[in-house]
Design a protein around this motif. Structure first.
Motif, PDB file in Angstrom:
ATOM      1  N   ARG A 180       0.834  -1.206   0.000  1.00 47.30           N
ATOM      2  CA  ARG A 180       0.000   0.000   0.000  1.00 47.30           C
ATOM      3  C   ARG A 180       0.871   1.259   0.000  1.00 47.30           C
ATOM      4  O   ARG A 180       0.590   2.218  -0.709  1.00 47.30           O
ATOM      5  CB  ARG A 180      -0.949   0.000   1.190  1.00 47.30           C
ATOM      6  N   THR A 181       1.940   1.257   0.790  1.00 52.76           N
ATOM      7  CA  THR A 181       2.841   2.407   0.822  1.00 52.76           C
ATOM      8  C   THR A 181       3.468   2.620  -0.544  1.00 52.76           C
ATOM      9  O   THR A 181       3.548   3.749  -1.028  1.00 52.76           O
ATOM     10  CB  THR A 181       3.930   2.208   1.893  1.00 52.76           C
ATOM     11  N   THR A 191       2.230  10.144   5.029  1.00 50.58           N
ATOM     12  CA  THR A 191       3.281   9.276   5.572  1.00 50.58           C
ATOM     13  C   THR A 191       4.086   8.630   4.450  1.00 50.58           C
ATOM     14  O   THR A 191       5.322   8.575   4.516  1.00 50.58           O
ATOM     15  CB  THR A 191       2.673   8.204   6.493  1.00 50.58           C
ATOM     16  N   ALA A 233      -7.494   6.328  -0.141  1.00 48.56           N
ATOM     17  CA  ALA A 233      -6.651   6.257   1.051  1.00 48.56           C
ATOM     18  C   ALA A 233      -6.949   7.474   1.921  1.00 48.56           C
ATOM     19  O   ALA A 233      -7.653   8.392   1.497  1.00 48.56           O
ATOM     20  CB  ALA A 233      -5.175   6.252   0.651  1.00 48.56           C
ATOM     21  N   GLU A 244      -2.282   8.568   5.413  1.00 46.57           N
ATOM     22  CA  GLU A 244      -1.546   7.487   4.743  1.00 46.57           C
ATOM     23  C   GLU A 244      -0.693   8.036   3.607  1.00 46.57           C
ATOM     24  O   GLU A 244       0.467   7.655   3.449  1.00 46.57           O
ATOM     25  CB  GLU A 244      -2.509   6.431   4.190  1.00 46.57           C
TER      26      GLU A 244
END
Length: 129
Positions: free
Chosen positions: A4-5, A91, A84, A88
């Protein structure tokens, strides 16, 4: 780095490629912010925003606040497109900023205290994977 990142960073990079000058400003590439970075008064943070290492002058505070407002707008746009949260995305971009934009000698904050980047890579927080 978790999947996801990686997806959020990729989405941010795609938007950055399309955004041109607005994204450059959101990175903090104006003269006031660049000088404050170089002098160690401003640094990147793991949360995706610029922070004050020392008490800022009104000019530096205004310039950094403007950059952070623009960053938040970009993060909000990416979050909407990626399904998202803004946090998120911020970050994920913070991870990218720490890894790619903080030059040796510049300040950054991953957790509590401000650090000065040396010649090696910045030890990224666990959320960066």
């Amino acid at each position: 780095m978790e999947r996801r990142t990686k997806m959020l960073i990729a989405g941010g990079l795609m938007l950055a490629a399309l955004g041109g000058a607005g994204v450059a400003m959101a990175q903090g590439d104006d003269g006031v912010v660049a000088a404050a970075r170089a002098s160690g008064d401003v640094g990147e943070q793991a949360d995706g925003y610029l922070g004050f290492v020392t008490a800022p002058s009104p000019a530096v505070k205004g310039a950094v606040d403007a950059v952070n407002i623009k960053r938040r707008a970009i993060y909000t746009e990416i979050a909407a497109k990626q399904n998202a949260t803004v946090q998120e995305v911020a970050t994920a971009r913070g991870c990218d900023q720490l890894a790619k934009r903080v030059a040796p000698g510049q300040k950054y904050r991953v957790g509590g205290a401000w650090e000065t980047r040396g010649a090696g890579p910045i030890p990224l927080p666990a959320v960066c994977g």
